[in-house]
Scaffold this motif. Sequence first.
Motif, mmCIF file in Angstrom:
data_model
loop_
_atom_site.group_PDB
_atom_site.id
_atom_site.type_symbol
_atom_site.label_atom_id
_atom_site.label_comp_id
_atom_site.label_asym_id
_atom_site.label_seq_id
_atom_site.Cartn_x
_atom_site.Cartn_y
_atom_site.Cartn_z
ATOM 1 N N LEU A 36 0.829 -1.199 0.000
ATOM 2 C CA LEU A 36 0.000 0.000 0.000
ATOM 3 C C LEU A 36 0.869 1.256 0.000
ATOM 4 O O LEU A 36 0.592 2.220 -0.728
ATOM 5 C CB LEU A 36 -0.929 -0.020 1.213
ATOM 6 N N GLY A 40 0.379 2.534 -3.525
ATOM 7 C CA GLY A 40 -0.698 3.499 -3.324
ATOM 8 C C GLY A 40 -2.071 2.899 -3.334
ATOM 9 O O GLY A 40 -3.066 3.632 -3.295
ATOM 10 N N HIS A 41 -2.180 1.563 -3.355
ATOM 11 C CA HIS A 41 -3.512 0.948 -3.316
ATOM 12 C C HIS A 41 -3.423 -0.464 -2.753
ATOM 13 O O HIS A 41 -2.376 -1.119 -2.816
ATOM 14 C CB HIS A 41 -4.156 0.914 -4.711
ATOM 15 N N ASN A 136 -6.562 12.865 -9.184
ATOM 16 C CA ASN A 136 -6.275 12.407 -7.830
ATOM 17 C C ASN A 136 -7.038 13.308 -6.869
ATOM 18 O O ASN A 136 -7.635 14.304 -7.271
ATOM 19 C CB ASN A 136 -4.768 12.350 -7.536
ATOM 20 N N LEU A 173 -6.091 2.288 -12.152
ATOM 21 C CA LEU A 173 -5.155 2.932 -11.234
ATOM 22 C C LEU A 173 -3.774 3.008 -11.862
ATOM 23 O O LEU A 173 -3.401 2.166 -12.682
ATOM 24 C CB LEU A 173 -5.051 2.134 -9.929
ATOM 25 N N PRO A 175 -0.277 2.665 -10.408
ATOM 26 C CA PRO A 175 0.491 2.361 -9.196
ATOM 27 C C PRO A 175 1.724 3.250 -9.049
ATOM 28 O O PRO A 175 2.440 3.526 -10.022
ATOM 29 C CB PRO A 175 0.895 0.893 -9.407
ATOM 30 N N HIS A 178 1.198 8.205 -6.575
ATOM 31 C CA HIS A 178 1.071 9.075 -5.403
ATOM 32 C C HIS A 178 2.427 9.575 -4.928
ATOM 33 O O HIS A 178 2.499 10.522 -4.130
ATOM 34 C CB HIS A 178 0.365 8.330 -4.266
ATOM 35 N N VAL A 207 -11.288 -1.073 -2.350
ATOM 36 C CA VAL A 207 -9.873 -0.783 -2.578
ATOM 37 C C VAL A 207 -9.522 0.446 -1.761
ATOM 38 O O VAL A 207 -10.261 1.437 -1.746
ATOM 39 C CB VAL A 207 -9.558 -0.585 -4.082
ATOM 40 N N ILE A 209 -6.979 3.475 -1.328
ATOM 41 C CA ILE A 209 -6.008 4.197 -2.143
ATOM 42 C C ILE A 209 -5.457 5.386 -1.366
ATOM 43 O O ILE A 209 -6.135 5.949 -0.505
ATOM 44 C CB ILE A 209 -6.614 4.681 -3.478
ATOM 45 N N HIS A 210 -4.220 5.742 -1.666
ATOM 46 C CA HIS A 210 -3.676 7.002 -1.171
ATOM 47 C C HIS A 210 -4.385 8.129 -1.902
ATOM 48 O O HIS A 210 -4.677 8.028 -3.099
ATOM 49 C CB HIS A 210 -2.171 7.053 -1.437
ATOM 50 N N LEU A 213 -3.090 9.182 -5.344
ATOM 51 C CA LEU A 213 -2.955 8.210 -6.427
ATOM 52 C C LEU A 213 -3.807 8.624 -7.628
ATOM 53 O O LEU A 213 -5.001 8.896 -7.497
ATOM 54 C CB LEU A 213 -3.403 6.829 -5.950
ATOM 55 N N HIS A 215 -6.070 8.012 -10.777
ATOM 56 C CA HIS A 215 -6.984 6.945 -11.161
ATOM 57 C C HIS A 215 -8.092 7.511 -12.043
ATOM 58 O O HIS A 215 -8.283 8.728 -12.126
ATOM 59 C CB HIS A 215 -7.576 6.259 -9.927
#
Length: 275
Positions: A36, A40-41, A136, A173, A175, A178, A207, A209-210, A213, A215
């Motif tokens: 994570l 970021g996820h 984001n 996403l 990855p 972030h 999910v 997520i930061h 991130l 997406h």
Amino acid sequence: MDKASVRTEFLINDQSAGYPARVVTAEVEPGEIACLVRDGHLVRRGLIPPATAATLRDRVHEIAASEEGKPGAEWVAHDSIYLRRLLDKHADFHRLLRLEPVLSIARTLLGPQVWIDLEARMHYPGTAGIAVPWHNHLPVIPDPLPVFFCYPHQLHCLIYLDRVSVDEGALTLLPGSHLRPDLRIPQGDRGDRAGQVELFFEPGDAVIIHGGLWHRTAASTARARHRTLVLLGYVPSWIRNEAGEHGVPVDEPLTAALARTDDAELRELLGEFRW
């Protein structure tokens, strides 16, 4: 066999409170925490039971129907609606305040003092081309970074209340994005990106997520059904609510009554924090 967990004992540097300790135990593999942080996820399948997902979906649909067309509503007919302040709009959402293991993961990574916000997004069925471009949730990082800039960290848990298939449009996403304040994607961009990951969901899947991130969602087809999700936001307690006057206002906020209880932890989760 005991469940894997990550245990952290925090000492809060609060002189007036006597330097209290808080222990946070997250039922998660240490490697998942590392993923994570790096990617970021983190996907959590079956985070809530299907029956709970169905109940929350019904509440979101009811609130959406009541707010369509109202002043302040973030609504596009036959396309989508965004709903804010859900904790004030129905008590069924209060069960998410202490949702584990997400709460303990947030406390492990953000610190033991967090507050929670809850919003929802719904795409209407039967319309082709509904999509959310690359974005984001923390577009506040300047270049260059000021010396005392506080890099923003938040965790957002997207809980899916409907099945998301190719027809409804994958969550896509990027990855590690972030950790890239230099990454700039033009507004409205819906194109593919190298290294992107596509995710599909069943009701109750989630999910984490930061908030930084990048997406997007892939475009729906004419066969799409409702695409309903709630977004649990976990924010360090000293960072205040930024929602302002967005969304449809609430006449009698339910959280005001909750905040009058003797439950100090609950009040903190609802945003109470004093220096």
